[in-house]
Write a protein that holds these residues in place. Sequence first.
Motif, mmCIF file in Angstrom:
data_model
loop_
_atom_site.group_PDB
_atom_site.id
_atom_site.type_symbol
_atom_site.label_atom_id
_atom_site.label_comp_id
_atom_site.label_asym_id
_atom_site.label_seq_id
_atom_site.Cartn_x
_atom_site.Cartn_y
_atom_site.Cartn_z
ATOM 1 N N TYR A 50 3.530 0.054 8.748
ATOM 2 C CA TYR A 50 3.556 -0.185 10.191
ATOM 3 C C TYR A 50 4.138 -1.564 10.497
ATOM 4 C CZ TYR A 50 2.151 -1.352 14.909
ATOM 5 O OH TYR A 50 2.179 -1.764 16.216
ATOM 6 N N ASN B 12 7.844 -1.886 9.882
ATOM 7 C CA ASN B 12 8.554 -1.264 11.005
ATOM 8 C C ASN B 12 8.491 -2.132 12.251
ATOM 9 O OD1 ASN B 12 9.477 1.084 9.688
ATOM 10 N ND2 ASN B 12 7.533 2.140 10.020
ATOM 11 N N LYS B 13 7.345 -2.775 12.472
ATOM 12 C CA LYS B 13 7.218 -3.648 13.651
ATOM 13 C C LYS B 13 8.205 -4.810 13.548
ATOM 14 C CE LYS B 13 3.924 -6.090 16.633
ATOM 15 N NZ LYS B 13 2.501 -6.463 16.863
ATOM 16 N N PHE C 150 13.796 1.417 2.125
ATOM 17 C CA PHE C 150 13.836 2.884 2.056
ATOM 18 C C PHE C 150 12.741 3.384 1.116
ATOM 19 C CE2 PHE C 150 15.286 6.809 0.033
ATOM 20 C CZ PHE C 150 15.754 7.559 1.098
ATOM 21 N N HIS D 151 11.029 3.092 8.428
ATOM 22 C CA HIS D 151 11.702 4.131 9.203
ATOM 23 C C HIS D 151 13.220 3.994 9.073
ATOM 24 C CE1 HIS D 151 12.851 6.912 12.351
ATOM 25 N NE2 HIS D 151 11.610 7.345 12.369
ATOM 26 N N PHE D 152 13.875 5.112 8.739
ATOM 27 C CA PHE D 152 15.317 5.088 8.459
ATOM 28 C C PHE D 152 16.136 4.624 9.659
ATOM 29 C CE2 PHE D 152 13.965 9.448 9.545
ATOM 30 C CZ PHE D 152 14.751 9.695 10.667
ATOM 31 N N LEU E 147 15.307 2.514 12.125
ATOM 32 C CA LEU E 147 15.179 1.062 12.314
ATOM 33 C C LEU E 147 15.965 0.307 11.255
ATOM 34 C CD1 LEU E 147 11.344 0.920 13.026
ATOM 35 C CD2 LEU E 147 13.183 0.534 14.699
ATOM 36 N N TYR F 105 12.523 12.245 -0.391
ATOM 37 C CA TYR F 105 12.542 10.809 -0.085
ATOM 38 C C TYR F 105 11.111 10.287 0.101
ATOM 39 C CZ TYR F 105 17.439 11.712 1.359
ATOM 40 O OH TYR F 105 18.750 12.093 1.424
ATOM 41 N N ILE G 29 8.335 8.559 5.585
ATOM 42 C CA ILE G 29 8.229 7.557 6.648
ATOM 43 C C ILE G 29 6.912 7.683 7.398
ATOM 44 C CG2 ILE G 29 10.722 7.354 6.989
ATOM 45 C CD1 ILE G 29 10.297 9.110 9.582
ATOM 46 N N ALA G 30 6.134 8.715 7.078
ATOM 47 C CA ALA G 30 4.840 8.876 7.750
ATOM 48 C C ALA G 30 3.920 7.723 7.357
ATOM 49 C CB ALA G 30 4.208 10.212 7.361
ATOM 50 N N LEU G 31 3.133 7.250 8.293
ATOM 51 C CA LEU G 31 2.285 6.088 8.026
ATOM 52 C C LEU G 31 0.965 6.465 7.364
ATOM 53 C CD1 LEU G 31 2.752 3.946 11.250
ATOM 54 C CD2 LEU G 31 4.151 4.040 9.208
ATOM 55 N N TRP G 32 0.438 7.617 7.717
ATOM 56 C CA TRP G 32 -0.909 7.934 7.241
ATOM 57 C C TRP G 32 -0.946 8.204 5.752
ATOM 58 C CZ3 TRP G 32 2.355 11.567 9.007
ATOM 59 C CH2 TRP G 32 2.405 12.780 8.345
#
Lengths: 286, 127
Positions: free
Chosen positions: B4, B7-8, B70, B75-76, B78, B116, B119-122
Amino acid sequence: MATLAAVLATTHHPFYLKATTMPPEQQMPQAAEWKRKVEAYRETLTRAKPDILVMVGADHFHQFFLDNYPTFLIGKAPRYDATFYNEEREFGIPKYVLEGHEELSNFMHQGLMDRGFDFAFSHELKLDHSIICPIITTRPDADLPVVPIYTNIFAPPLPSPKRFWDLGRAIREIIDEFPSDKRIAAVGSGHLSLELGGPRQFKETGPDPEFDRKAIEWLSTGNIEEILANVTHESMSASGNATHGFMDLILMMGIAGPIPTAYHDNLDLFHTMEAYFTWYPEGTAA
Amino acid sequence: MSKYYVNKFLFTVDRDPELLRRYKEDPRSLVASWEQSIGPKLNDAEISTINSLTDAEREALVNHDYVALFEMGAHFFLSLTIFIAIYDEDYMAKSGPLSFQREFAEKLKHWTGKDYPTIALWQAAAR
């Protein structure tokens, strides 16, 4: 009751404007063909004589981020700014201000809630290229009021393909019930196979030409059974890491219904298959 | 690990021309000041205390290491957008259109045909 004048489902290539307006000697070889195809597609909306546009897209982390990312969201503002700084920078897309249509936004929101779609909503929404690209290609004068609808095709967990179809069906019912003599067109954008930020990005074709061929066949023939039998989050990932934007094209077909398109076209560009679909569910502009 | 927060970082820097310029010119200094004063902002009035970068995440950001990002599941969209902003013009002048994007893809080619990193955070949190 309102008339559903047309439903358009289109890929949104953010470089269309730049590619077709740079000095001719610098343009890519396909620029002229691309422009011809887009202008022919535009005519399918113009011919339908719409008064209001219901626009479907997805925010690409422009206004919304992972601290608060809506699964489905409707804009309810009297007007909407569009195009963020980083979209101007990367794609050369200009800023716009679009008029809203609060009455249809409110009617749509209530209708969605009544049908079990508990939407998030925004009274201060700045639109990104998922909505402005189709404005540029299909209504460049940007002269009609819009009702923007955002979906999450971007930040997992995503809703299922079936949910996108069902949402399209619900939007259709609500448009049909809108007490107005206006002509409403629904215009939504997404993708076929697409890879961004991964090993299959920016190749000579899209990452999965076979999926693209099938997807065009399914959409142009209204074949929702085959879509729902074949397309899953996993299958879309296998076709390219950003392929999930295909679900917004499923949503648009949900608004039209399981019927063949009146018009479809496509263009094999570097990096992506562009595709354009138009339905006239009421036969009005066919 | 804080996918997270990575990504931020990408989200907040990419949308701000001044931060982006500093990230291009002196990434180590920009990452340090981001961690002090920008990352913790919940909004203009409120501070969030719960996030931090790991050493590996910090180094990946400092080194503009989009392969590592990656592989961490950043996130791809961003990651692609911000490094296009930083490198595309220079690559274009030197090697022509899309040369940066194609080098980016080439450096990730060992992932072709594989699942790949998500990209899911959980799922990251569950590891």
